[in-house]
Design a protein around this motif. Sequence first.
Motif, PDB file in Angstrom:
ATOM      1  N   PRO A   1       5.141   0.759 -19.322  1.00 29.76           N
ATOM      2  CA  PRO A   1       4.453   1.983 -18.884  1.00 29.76           C
ATOM      3  C   PRO A   1       4.877   2.328 -17.462  1.00 29.76           C
TER       4      PRO A   1
ATOM      5  N   THR B   1       0.576   7.979  -9.337  1.00 28.73           N
ATOM      6  CA  THR B   1      -0.224   8.680 -10.345  1.00 28.73           C
ATOM      7  C   THR B   1      -1.582   8.006 -10.508  1.00 28.73           C
TER       8      THR B   1
ATOM      9  N   GLY C   1       4.402   5.145 -14.086  1.00 26.48           N
ATOM     10  CA  GLY C   1       3.738   6.277 -13.427  1.00 26.48           C
ATOM     11  C   GLY C   1       4.669   6.869 -12.389  1.00 26.48           C
ATOM     12  N   GLY C   2       4.223   6.816 -11.106  1.00 24.39           N
ATOM     13  CA  GLY C   2       5.046   7.380 -10.022  1.00 24.39           C
ATOM     14  C   GLY C   2       6.100   6.411  -9.527  1.00 24.39           C
ATOM     15  N   ARG C   3       6.064   5.144 -10.009  1.00 24.58           N
ATOM     16  CA  ARG C   3       7.022   4.082  -9.664  1.00 24.58           C
ATOM     17  C   ARG C   3       7.005   3.751  -8.166  1.00 24.58           C
ATOM     18  N   THR C   4       5.829   3.961  -7.524  1.00 22.64           N
ATOM     19  CA  THR C   4       5.747   3.675  -6.085  1.00 22.64           C
ATOM     20  C   THR C   4       5.377   2.225  -5.790  1.00 22.64           C
TER      21      THR C   4
ATOM     22  N   GLY D   1      -5.995   0.319  -3.598  1.00 23.13           N
ATOM     23  CA  GLY D   1      -6.926   0.501  -2.480  1.00 23.13           C
ATOM     24  C   GLY D   1      -6.285   1.459  -1.507  1.00 23.13           C
TER      25      GLY D   1
ATOM     26  N   SER E   1       1.434   6.670  -0.249  1.00 22.43           N
ATOM     27  CA  SER E   1       2.297   7.059  -1.368  1.00 22.43           C
ATOM     28  C   SER E   1       1.614   8.019  -2.342  1.00 22.43           C
TER      29      SER E   1
HETATM   30  C1  LIG Z   1       4.568   3.731   1.300  1.00 22.02           C
HETATM   31  C2  LIG Z   1       3.664   3.064   0.298  1.00 22.02           C
HETATM   32  C3  LIG Z   1       2.335   2.842   0.642  1.00 22.02           C
HETATM   33  C4  LIG Z   1       1.485   2.232  -0.271  1.00 22.02           C
HETATM   34  N1  LIG Z   1       0.190   2.021   0.111  1.00 22.02           N
HETATM   35  C5  LIG Z   1      -0.654   1.430  -0.762  1.00 22.02           C
HETATM   36  C6  LIG Z   1      -2.011   1.202  -0.394  1.00 22.02           C
HETATM   37  O1  LIG Z   1      -2.450   1.501   0.712  1.00 22.02           O
HETATM   38  N2  LIG Z   1      -2.804   0.630  -1.303  1.00 22.02           N
HETATM   39  C7  LIG Z   1      -2.347   0.281  -2.554  1.00 22.02           C
HETATM   40  O2  LIG Z   1      -3.142  -0.212  -3.374  1.00 22.02           O
HETATM   41  N3  LIG Z   1      -1.068   0.473  -2.911  1.00 22.02           N
HETATM   42  C8  LIG Z   1      -0.221   1.035  -2.060  1.00 22.02           C
HETATM   43  N4  LIG Z   1       1.085   1.244  -2.428  1.00 22.02           N
HETATM   44  C9  LIG Z   1       1.559   0.784  -3.753  1.00 22.02           C
HETATM   45  C10 LIG Z   1       1.545   1.838  -4.884  1.00 22.02           C
HETATM   46  O3  LIG Z   1       1.658   3.152  -4.371  1.00 22.02           O
HETATM   47  C11 LIG Z   1       0.268   1.694  -5.736  1.00 22.02           C
HETATM   48  O4  LIG Z   1       0.304   0.442  -6.397  1.00 22.02           O
HETATM   49  C12 LIG Z   1       0.075   2.821  -6.767  1.00 22.02           C
HETATM   50  O5  LIG Z   1      -1.218   2.697  -7.317  1.00 22.02           O
HETATM   51  C13 LIG Z   1       1.104   2.789  -7.900  1.00 22.02           C
HETATM   52  O6  LIG Z   1       0.976   3.983  -8.669  1.00 22.02           O
HETATM   53  P1  LIG Z   1       2.239   4.523  -9.486  1.00 22.02           P
HETATM   54  O7  LIG Z   1       1.807   5.681 -10.301  1.00 22.02           O
HETATM   55  O8  LIG Z   1       3.377   4.739  -8.587  1.00 22.02           O
HETATM   56  O9  LIG Z   1       2.490   3.282 -10.456  1.00 22.02           O
HETATM   57  P2  LIG Z   1       3.874   2.624 -10.857  1.00 22.02           P
HETATM   58  O10 LIG Z   1       4.536   2.054  -9.648  1.00 22.02           O
HETATM   59  O11 LIG Z   1       4.653   3.542 -11.705  1.00 22.02           O
HETATM   60  O12 LIG Z   1       3.350   1.418 -11.774  1.00 22.02           O
HETATM   61  C14 LIG Z   1       2.595   0.365 -11.216  1.00 22.02           C
HETATM   62  C15 LIG Z   1       2.122  -0.528 -12.376  1.00 22.02           C
HETATM   63  O13 LIG Z   1       1.198   0.198 -13.183  1.00 22.02           O
HETATM   64  C16 LIG Z   1       1.664   0.304 -14.534  1.00 22.02           C
HETATM   65  N5  LIG Z   1       1.301   1.650 -15.001  1.00 22.02           N
HETATM   66  C17 LIG Z   1       1.639   2.835 -14.451  1.00 22.02           C
HETATM   67  N6  LIG Z   1       1.038   3.847 -15.120  1.00 22.02           N
HETATM   68  C18 LIG Z   1       0.310   3.270 -16.103  1.00 22.02           C
HETATM   69  C19 LIG Z   1      -0.540   3.779 -17.134  1.00 22.02           C
HETATM   70  N7  LIG Z   1      -0.777   5.079 -17.259  1.00 22.02           N
HETATM   71  N8  LIG Z   1      -1.128   2.900 -17.979  1.00 22.02           N
HETATM   72  C20 LIG Z   1      -0.913   1.557 -17.857  1.00 22.02           C
HETATM   73  N9  LIG Z   1      -0.128   1.034 -16.907  1.00 22.02           N
HETATM   74  C21 LIG Z   1       0.469   1.876 -16.042  1.00 22.02           C
HETATM   75  C22 LIG Z   1       3.161   0.025 -14.461  1.00 22.02           C
HETATM   76  O14 LIG Z   1       3.647  -0.536 -15.663  1.00 22.02           O
HETATM   77  C23 LIG Z   1       3.239  -0.964 -13.303  1.00 22.02           C
HETATM   78  O15 LIG Z   1       2.948  -2.258 -13.751  1.00 22.02           O
HETATM   79  C24 LIG Z   1       1.969   1.835  -1.539  1.00 22.02           C
HETATM   80  C25 LIG Z   1       3.316   2.065  -1.875  1.00 22.02           C
HETATM   81  C26 LIG Z   1       4.157   2.657  -0.972  1.00 22.02           C
HETATM   82  C27 LIG Z   1       5.591   2.874  -1.361  1.00 22.02           C
END
Ligand SMILES: Cc1cc2nc3c(=O)[nH]c(=O)nc-3n(C[C@H](O)[C@H](O)[C@H](O)COP(=O)(O)OP(=O)(O)OC[C@H]3O[C@@H](n4cnc5c(N)ncnc54)[C@H](O)[C@@H]3O)c2cc1C
Length: 465
Positions: free
Chosen positions: A65, A136, A67-70, A146, A131
């Motif tokens: 799965p 997402t 999402g935004g891959r962040t 958090g 991010s």
């Molecule tokens: C500059 C920066 C700052 C950040 N600051 C914080 C912060 O302050 N706090 C914090 O908690 N994180 C932080 N992060 C980390 C990140 O942004 C978070 O973990 C965010 O919640 C990930 O969301 P995403 O949509 O990018 O998920 P992704 O990176 O795409 O995926 C993360 C995980 O969730 C799973 N996933 C994604 N979507 C789904 C879905 N719909 N159903 C089931 N599983 C799914 C994926 O398989 C993967 O295991 C930061 C990252 C960066 C680059």
Amino acid sequence: MDLAPLISELASIENSTAPEVLAEFGKDWSGTMESRASLVVFPRSTQEVSAVLRACHARGVAVVPSGGRTGLSGGAIAAHGEVVLSLTKMNQVRHFDPQGMTVAVESGMVTEALHQYLEPHGLVWPVDFASKGSSTVGGNIATNAGGVNVIYRGSTRNWVLGLTVVLMNGEVLKLNGALEKNNTGLDLKHLFIGSEGTLGVVTEAILKCASIIPENKRQVGLASFESFESLLEFFRTLRQTAGLELYAFECLTNQCLREVERLGVRSPLQNPGEIIGLFEFAIPFVDGSPDEEAFFEKLASVPGAEDIVLAQSPREKKEFWAVRERVAESVLLDSYVHQQDLSVPVENLLAYVKAIEKKYQESFSEFEVFIFGHIGDGNLHIFIRKPAGWTAERFETFCVESDRMLFEETAKYGGSVSAEHGIGIHKKPALAYSRTPEEIRIFRDLKRVFDPKNLLNPGKIFDLV
Ligand SMILES: Cc1cc2nc3c(=O)[nH]c(=O)nc-3n(C[C@H](O)[C@H](O)[C@H](O)COP(=O)(O)OP(=O)(O)OC[C@H]3O[C@@H](n4cnc5c(N)ncnc54)[C@H](O)[C@@H]3O)c2cc1C
């Protein structure tokens, strides 16, 4: 494996095998592993997600799965030829209930887009971090994200009422709906929050909203401290006796401040000490009440701080925040950096920081170590810069050693080896520092219940042995 029959079965659902799409959607922002995705699908509904998972399940094809891959832990990386299930095309608000202050959204909605949707209604989904412009809602839920306001609002878990989840066999679960109170047994949604996409795919969520705190009811201060000890004393007094409602309490070392200044960010502190604290709090009056002066005097008398500066305008509030928020970017500038995010109970922070500083000095003195983070939550970011002249290989070898030291100390002080990004692939070897063998056994048991063939995000968090 020949994916042609699967692609043919999924022909009505948008998908791609174009090399640039596979390369982009099969990796996360950690950038440490190349994508080896074999197919990317972009479903537009829960039914389509169910169809994709059912088809992959029947053929024994693994799915990641996305999402935004962040994330920076490799949770969304497709490293072994998996199908990537991108939720990014499922990004709509499904229902808004201003009376109940809830919003139902598809899980691919970008966190900041949700904030923008809610803002005209005076509401916010209080999951907020750097991010948010790319992450997402589904990713936030899957990582129990958090942010800067955890001290006040808590993590994502606190702001989720109901989930729609699709299991690997295609079964759709509707969990809890919009109910705030539902005492009819186990609240299964919590198993999926923080499970990093290993138990089910979140397709929709019903979220709780909070009122936006108006700008004129928030104040931001920067303070300078001679030591971490003084910073913590100040923090304790602010919370316990000064009666301030804290929205955030953050810190950075003087070394971090010097890095931020490379970006042209200026601190208003005249002679910043070893540690800088940033705190945001509820103003106990609104513009110019007679208590204002007394309040500032009281704040200045809180022990610990050498110097305190309060923002005088909305613009200054943003500038103060930039001092803290741009640390990561400034340390990363032109540098090769190894990073960790960890947490310990707040009461152990001082002993923990002293212990790790000592160990870095004793055994890794060549490293430049940058410490900053969300002190109010016991969450520290530790960035280590590769010394000039070292090869990346030599540096990484040392980082394995220094991480071991860090994880051992984290465990010793009752902490967690991942406070934000999850475990994913990269932190898998560290899981046992924060979780007991009994917990990990139950993780595996639960995985077998929801995904007995081990096809959904396999090899993330733990291996199913
Ligand atoms: C500059 C920066 C700052 C950040 N600051 C914080 C912060 O302050 N706090 C914090 O908690 N994180 C932080 N992060 C980390 C990140 O942004 C978070 O973990 C965010 O919640 C990930 O969301 P995403 O949509 O990018 O998920 P992704 O990176 O795409 O995926 C993360 C995980 O969730 C799973 N996933 C994604 N979507 C789904 C879905 N719909 N159903 C089931 N599983 C799914 C994926 O398989 C993967 O295991 C930061 C990252 C960066 C680059």
